[in-house]
Design a protein around this motif. Structure first.
Motif, PDB file in Angstrom:
ATOM      1  N   UNK A 242     -39.098 -25.788  11.430  1.00 37.92           N
ATOM      2  CA  UNK A 242     -39.017 -25.576  12.879  1.00 37.92           C
ATOM      3  C   UNK A 242     -40.410 -25.231  13.384  1.00 37.92           C
ATOM      4  N   UNK A 243     -40.898 -25.910  14.411  1.00 39.83           N
ATOM      5  CA  UNK A 243     -42.223 -25.592  14.940  1.00 39.83           C
ATOM      6  C   UNK A 243     -42.206 -24.275  15.706  1.00 39.83           C
ATOM      7  N   UNK A 244     -43.380 -23.773  16.003  1.00 39.94           N
ATOM      8  CA  UNK A 244     -43.482 -22.625  16.906  1.00 39.94           C
ATOM      9  C   UNK A 244     -43.176 -23.088  18.324  1.00 39.94           C
ATOM     10  N   UNK A 245     -42.717 -22.155  19.137  1.00 37.07           N
ATOM     11  CA  UNK A 245     -42.440 -22.471  20.536  1.00 37.07           C
ATOM     12  C   UNK A 245     -43.734 -22.944  21.209  1.00 37.07           C
ATOM     13  N   UNK A 246     -43.695 -24.053  21.981  1.00 38.39           N
ATOM     14  CA  UNK A 246     -44.923 -24.577  22.612  1.00 38.39           C
ATOM     15  C   UNK A 246     -45.340 -23.720  23.820  1.00 38.39           C
ATOM     16  N   UNK A 247     -45.943 -22.587  23.530  1.00 44.50           N
ATOM     17  CA  UNK A 247     -46.224 -21.601  24.577  1.00 44.50           C
ATOM     18  C   UNK A 247     -47.148 -22.138  25.668  1.00 44.50           C
ATOM     19  N   UNK A 248     -48.198 -22.832  25.270  1.00 45.45           N
ATOM     20  CA  UNK A 248     -49.147 -23.321  26.287  1.00 45.45           C
ATOM     21  C   UNK A 248     -48.463 -24.281  27.248  1.00 45.45           C
ATOM     22  N   UNK A 249     -47.609 -25.158  26.716  1.00 46.32           N
ATOM     23  CA  UNK A 249     -46.899 -26.101  27.571  1.00 46.32           C
ATOM     24  C   UNK A 249     -45.922 -25.397  28.502  1.00 46.32           C
ATOM     25  N   UNK A 250     -45.492 -24.200  28.091  1.00 42.57           N
ATOM     26  CA  UNK A 250     -44.577 -23.405  28.913  1.00 42.57           C
ATOM     27  C   UNK A 250     -45.325 -22.404  29.797  1.00 42.57           C
ATOM     28  N   UNK A 251     -46.656 -22.497  29.785  1.00 42.31           N
ATOM     29  CA  UNK A 251     -47.526 -21.598  30.570  1.00 42.31           C
ATOM     30  C   UNK A 251     -47.327 -20.141  30.163  1.00 42.31           C
ATOM     31  N   UNK A 315     -37.203 -28.663  24.016  1.00 40.82           N
ATOM     32  CA  UNK A 315     -36.855 -29.874  23.261  1.00 40.82           C
ATOM     33  C   UNK A 315     -37.397 -31.122  23.943  1.00 40.82           C
ATOM     34  N   UNK A 316     -37.509 -31.071  25.239  1.00 42.65           N
ATOM     35  CA  UNK A 316     -38.108 -32.191  25.972  1.00 42.65           C
ATOM     36  C   UNK A 316     -39.599 -32.316  25.644  1.00 42.65           C
ATOM     37  N   UNK A 317     -40.166 -31.227  25.089  1.00 38.97           N
ATOM     38  CA  UNK A 317     -41.586 -31.219  24.710  1.00 38.97           C
ATOM     39  C   UNK A 317     -41.772 -31.434  23.211  1.00 38.97           C
ATOM     40  N   UNK A 318     -40.677 -31.825  22.520  1.00 43.48           N
ATOM     41  CA  UNK A 318     -40.766 -32.104  21.089  1.00 43.48           C
ATOM     42  C   UNK A 318     -40.438 -30.937  20.190  1.00 43.48           C
ATOM     43  N   UNK A 319     -39.860 -29.879  20.757  1.00 43.01           N
ATOM     44  CA  UNK A 319     -39.512 -28.679  19.982  1.00 43.01           C
ATOM     45  C   UNK A 319     -38.171 -28.908  19.294  1.00 43.01           C
ATOM     46  N   UNK A 320     -38.218 -29.358  18.042  1.00 41.97           N
ATOM     47  CA  UNK A 320     -36.989 -29.624  17.288  1.00 41.97           C
ATOM     48  C   UNK A 320     -37.274 -29.559  15.793  1.00 41.97           C
ATOM     49  N   UNK A 321     -36.212 -29.376  15.014  1.00 41.19           N
ATOM     50  CA  UNK A 321     -36.380 -29.254  13.567  1.00 41.19           C
ATOM     51  C   UNK A 321     -36.684 -30.617  12.950  1.00 41.19           C
ATOM     52  N   UNK A 322     -37.323 -30.543  11.804  1.00 45.65           N
ATOM     53  CA  UNK A 322     -37.619 -31.748  11.023  1.00 45.65           C
ATOM     54  C   UNK A 322     -37.172 -31.493   9.600  1.00 45.65           C
ATOM     55  N   UNK A 323     -36.497 -32.452   8.990  1.00 39.94           N
ATOM     56  CA  UNK A 323     -36.032 -32.313   7.620  1.00 39.94           C
ATOM     57  C   UNK A 323     -36.791 -33.270   6.709  1.00 39.94           C
ATOM     58  N   UNK A 324     -37.056 -32.790   5.492  1.00 43.44           N
ATOM     59  CA  UNK A 324     -37.712 -33.641   4.499  1.00 43.44           C
ATOM     60  C   UNK A 324     -37.326 -33.163   3.107  1.00 43.44           C
ATOM     61  N   UNK A 325     -37.518 -34.006   2.128  1.00 44.31           N
ATOM     62  CA  UNK A 325     -37.261 -33.639   0.748  1.00 44.31           C
ATOM     63  C   UNK A 325     -38.428 -32.833   0.197  1.00 44.31           C
ATOM     64  N   UNK A 326     -38.114 -31.849  -0.642  1.00 43.22           N
ATOM     65  CA  UNK A 326     -39.161 -31.071  -1.294  1.00 43.22           C
ATOM     66  C   UNK A 326     -40.028 -31.969  -2.154  1.00 43.22           C
ATOM     67  N   UNK A 327     -41.341 -31.852  -1.991  1.00 45.32           N
ATOM     68  CA  UNK A 327     -42.270 -32.622  -2.817  1.00 45.32           C
ATOM     69  C   UNK A 327     -42.108 -32.227  -4.272  1.00 45.32           C
ATOM     70  N   UNK A 328     -42.185 -33.211  -5.160  1.00 42.92           N
ATOM     71  CA  UNK A 328     -42.051 -32.924  -6.587  1.00 42.92           C
ATOM     72  C   UNK A 328     -43.262 -32.153  -7.064  1.00 42.92           C
TER      73      UNK A 328
END
Length: 330
Positions: A242-251, A315-328
């Motif tokens: 999960x990214x950090x909240x986009x504070x600058x975009x939210x002023x 979420x309209x600014x791209x604030x959403x989770x991303x899933x990936x497999x653990x690197x070996x």
């Protein structure tokens, strides 16, 4: 009926805002002083109560027999936290924390544990605490004395109640003592500094691999501050970020990071007991912690309606989770 039981410290925070944190031997001027209720247990309970609602969150903790205790109880009751699980310990001072915060919002903290350190495991046998345990749907532990943490984890496991643990200062105990308990938590929270000290690396995939090698099979959340948060699901090998909240975009600007980790744990736990997925709990927690950093006060977390509005807009600014497999491992 109580949905979430929290156990951890209650402190009276004396926060001094300075231009820069002093180096050894340096005297720096204080621009502002803030005296507010804090402590990891109290902070988590209030953050969760603002999401779950009035009298849905109970706090098991200890206060001294002093004026601070009465102020703390009044504040918690106003926030809708159930306080019947808080013990007043005669002859002890209530916990206090002395905090310096610089203009970037970074901080150093020195804590006087006081009554927090005197809470004993036998107190968990009191009828009021037993009733809260029977009713709750989740337990959040922060930094109670280790014997309290041990007994609460055992009691929760006997009752099939999920345990979420943010051990914090308890990690200063021997890691080999903490490890078996940490493996029993359904969700374990670690911040970036703790990950580096305990696992020898701040690199995420290396950390996950080392946890697996140590026998961890529970969900482990890394709280990464300005980088957001990440959670490892050992059963699937999936990493949810999960990214950090986009504070600058939210002023919005960071003014104080004290208590942000507590807000993260409280909001994550609240959404978890409401039945949200772990991924949804993670993104809501990251948003709440980010918002808290924009407030002067330690307990600056939003209520549910405000938080969900912020997340929907973000979420309209791209604030959403991303899933990936653990690197070996290499």
């Amino acid at each position: 009926m109580v949905r979430l039981l929290v156990c951890g410290a209650i402190n009276w925070d004396i926060t001094c805002f300075v231009k820069q944190l002093p180096v050894l031997g340096q005297d720096v001027p204080v621009k502002r002083v803030l005296r507010v209720s804090g402590g990891t247990g109290g902070n988590v309970a209030v953050a969760a109560a603002r999401i779950l609602g009035f009298k849905e969150v109970a706090l098991v903790a200890a206060l001294g027999d002093d004026e601070i205790a009465q102020r703390q109880l009044e504040i918690l009751n106003t926030e809708g936290v159930i306080t019947e699980g808080i013990q007043i310990i005669p002859g002890e001072e209530s916990g206090q924390a002395y905090i310096l915060v610089d203009q970037a919002g970074q901080n150093v903290i020195a804590s006087c544990l006081g009554a927090n350190a005197k809470l004993q495991s036998c107190y968990l046998n009191h009828s009021s605490v037993e009733r809260l345990l029977r009713e709750c749907q989740g337990v959040v532990l922060t930094d109670p004395p280790l014997d309290i943490a041990t007994k609460l984890i055992s009691l929760a496991k006997q009752r099939g109640i999920p345990v979420l643990w943010d051990p914090g200062i308890l990690l200063s105990e021997r890691w080999e003592v903490i490890q078996p308990l940490a493996k029993q938590a359904d969700v374990l929270f670690l911040n970036e500094a703790e990950v580096t000290v305990l696992l020898g690396s701040a690199e995420l995939d290396t950390g996950w691999q080392r946890l697996l090698a140590l026998g961890f099979r529970n969900h482990v959340v890394f709280k990464l501050g300005a980088r957001g948060a990440a959670m490892f699901e050992p059963a699937t090998g999936i990493v949810i970020e999960a990214p950090a909240l986009p504070l600058k975009a939210l002023s919005l600007d960071v003014v104080n990071t004290v208590g942000c980790g507590d807000v993260f744990a409280g909001v994550f736990a609240a959404y978890h007991v409401m039945g949200s997925s772990l991924a949804e709990s993670l993104i809501m927690a990251s948003a709440a912690a980010g918002f808290n950093a924009t407030r002067l006060e330690t307990r600056g977390s939003p209520d549910r309606a405000t938080l969900e509005h912020i997340v929907q807009h973000s979420r309209e600014l791209g604030f959403m989770v991303r899933e990936r497999k653990l690197s070996k491992s290499r």
